[in-house]
Write a protein that holds these residues in place. Structure first.
Motif, short mmCIF file in Angstrom:
data_model
loop_
_atom_site.label_atom_id
_atom_site.label_comp_id
_atom_site.label_asym_id
_atom_site.label_seq_id
_atom_site.Cartn_x
_atom_site.Cartn_y
_atom_site.Cartn_z
N ALA A 80 24.47 16.91 59.36
CA ALA A 80 23.59 16.77 60.52
C ALA A 80 24.15 17.52 61.72
O ALA A 80 23.40 18.16 62.47
CB ALA A 80 23.40 15.29 60.86
N ARG A 81 25.46 17.46 61.91
CA ARG A 81 26.08 18.19 63.03
C ARG A 81 25.88 19.69 62.88
O ARG A 81 25.62 20.39 63.86
CB ARG A 81 27.57 17.85 63.10
CG ARG A 81 27.85 16.40 63.51
CD ARG A 81 29.35 16.15 63.68
NE ARG A 81 29.59 14.73 63.88
CZ ARG A 81 30.01 13.89 62.93
NH1 ARG A 81 30.24 14.36 61.70
NH2 ARG A 81 30.19 12.61 63.19
N GLN A 82 26.00 20.18 61.66
CA GLN A 82 25.79 21.60 61.43
C GLN A 82 24.34 21.99 61.72
O GLN A 82 24.06 23.07 62.22
CB GLN A 82 26.15 21.95 59.99
CG GLN A 82 27.63 21.79 59.65
CD GLN A 82 27.93 22.05 58.20
OE1 GLN A 82 27.24 22.83 57.54
NE2 GLN A 82 28.95 21.40 57.67
N ARG A 83 23.42 21.08 61.40
CA ARG A 83 22.00 21.38 61.58
C ARG A 83 21.57 21.24 63.04
O ARG A 83 20.74 22.01 63.53
CB ARG A 83 21.17 20.44 60.69
CG ARG A 83 19.67 20.62 60.82
CD ARG A 83 18.90 19.90 59.73
NE ARG A 83 18.90 20.69 58.49
CZ ARG A 83 19.64 20.41 57.43
NH1 ARG A 83 20.40 19.32 57.40
NH2 ARG A 83 19.60 21.20 56.36
N LEU A 84 22.14 20.27 63.75
CA LEU A 84 21.65 19.92 65.09
C LEU A 84 22.55 20.41 66.22
O LEU A 84 22.12 20.44 67.37
CB LEU A 84 21.50 18.40 65.20
CG LEU A 84 20.57 17.75 64.16
CD1 LEU A 84 20.63 16.23 64.29
CD2 LEU A 84 19.15 18.25 64.33
N GLY A 85 23.79 20.73 65.91
CA GLY A 85 24.70 21.19 66.95
C GLY A 85 24.94 20.12 68.00
O GLY A 85 25.11 18.94 67.69
N ASP A 86 24.92 20.52 69.26
CA ASP A 86 25.17 19.60 70.37
C ASP A 86 23.90 18.92 70.86
O ASP A 86 23.94 18.22 71.89
CB ASP A 86 25.82 20.35 71.54
CG ASP A 86 27.19 20.92 71.18
OD1 ASP A 86 27.87 20.30 70.34
OD2 ASP A 86 27.56 21.99 71.72
N ASP A 87 22.79 19.10 70.15
CA ASP A 87 21.52 18.55 70.63
C ASP A 87 21.30 17.10 70.21
O ASP A 87 20.26 16.52 70.54
CB ASP A 87 20.35 19.39 70.08
CG ASP A 87 20.35 20.79 70.66
OD1 ASP A 87 20.86 20.97 71.79
OD2 ASP A 87 19.85 21.71 69.99
N ALA A 88 22.26 16.51 69.50
CA ALA A 88 22.07 15.15 69.01
C ALA A 88 23.32 14.31 69.24
O ALA A 88 24.44 14.82 69.31
CB ALA A 88 21.74 15.17 67.52
N ILE A 89 23.10 13.00 69.36
CA ILE A 89 24.18 12.02 69.43
C ILE A 89 24.20 11.32 68.07
O ILE A 89 23.21 10.73 67.66
CB ILE A 89 23.93 10.99 70.54
CG1 ILE A 89 23.79 11.69 71.89
CG2 ILE A 89 25.04 9.95 70.58
CD1 ILE A 89 23.23 10.79 72.98
#
Length: 217
Positions: A80-89
């Protein structure tokens, strides 16, 4: 679904890859749930069991102001971090435990896609989701056909005795008449009747919107 039974390691990597373009998740569940979500512009979204962030990517693209995801698998959260980057918590958390790290009334929309049937502490989880939703906020739920619980736990859908894991809820929602069921895979299907529930022709999944009351009784 406890952290111990979440999809870890190689299993998590395989699930993250399959969920990107498989029939069950990408072409059946997500189209139905996103149709129920409607316009999400400016909303604060909570994804319970966010997996590899597929819903997060789509909801942020559609204008969600903030996306928070919870999952019990660090493997899936890495995806999920790879997919969303800094746009998600993103939070790694056991869904059998209360969501104490989330504030009251802090979300407009909650998404729980194909997770509910994995959770044992269902009443607790629903109460926690209700707590963190603002008055008038919505919960979108997709799950397997209810008979799946009886197949797994035993018993019968015609029995008055409820099997373990079958939860009653008091969330307000509208029912849908059988002749108003429509296939979400048909983008041109007329939007008539009850729009809070979508039944899929496969008979294996249903998706539903539940709304938190604007005023508590």
């Amino acid at each position: 679904m406890s952290a111990d039974t979440a999809y870890h390691g190689e299993l998590g990597e395989q699930f993250a890859a399959l969920a990107t373009d498989n029939v069950h998740n990408a072409h059946t569940d997500r189209p139905a749930m996103l149709r129920l979500a409607g316009d999400v512009t400016g909303t604060r979204v909570l994804d319970i069991g966010c997996g590899a962030g597929h819903y997060g990517a789509e909801l942020l693209k559609r204008g969600a102001a903030r996306f928070t995801g919870i999952d019990g698998s660090e493997t899936l959260l890495d995806a999920a971090r790879q997919r969303l980057g800094d746009d998600a918590i993103l939070h790694c958390h056991d869904l059998e435990q209360p969501l104490t790290f989330l504030a009251d009334h802090s979300f407009d929309l909650a998404v729980m896609a194909l997770v509910y049937h994995h959770v044992a502490a269902r009443g607790q989880l629903l109460a926690e989701i209700r707590r963190v939703l603002r008055p008038g906020g919505r919960l979108l739920v997709s799950t397997t056909h209810p008979t799946g619980d009886w197949i797994h736990f035993g018993g019968s859908i015609r029995s008055d005795t409820r099997s373990p894991g079958i939860a009653r809820t008091s969330w307000p929602s509208r029912s849908v008449a059988p002749d108003r069921r429509r296939d979400p895979r048909n983008a041109d299907a007329p939007r008539t009747g009850d729009r809070d529930t979508i039944f899929l022709r496969s008979g294996k999944i249903w998706a539903k919107t539940l709304r938190r009351p604007d005023h508590e009784v």
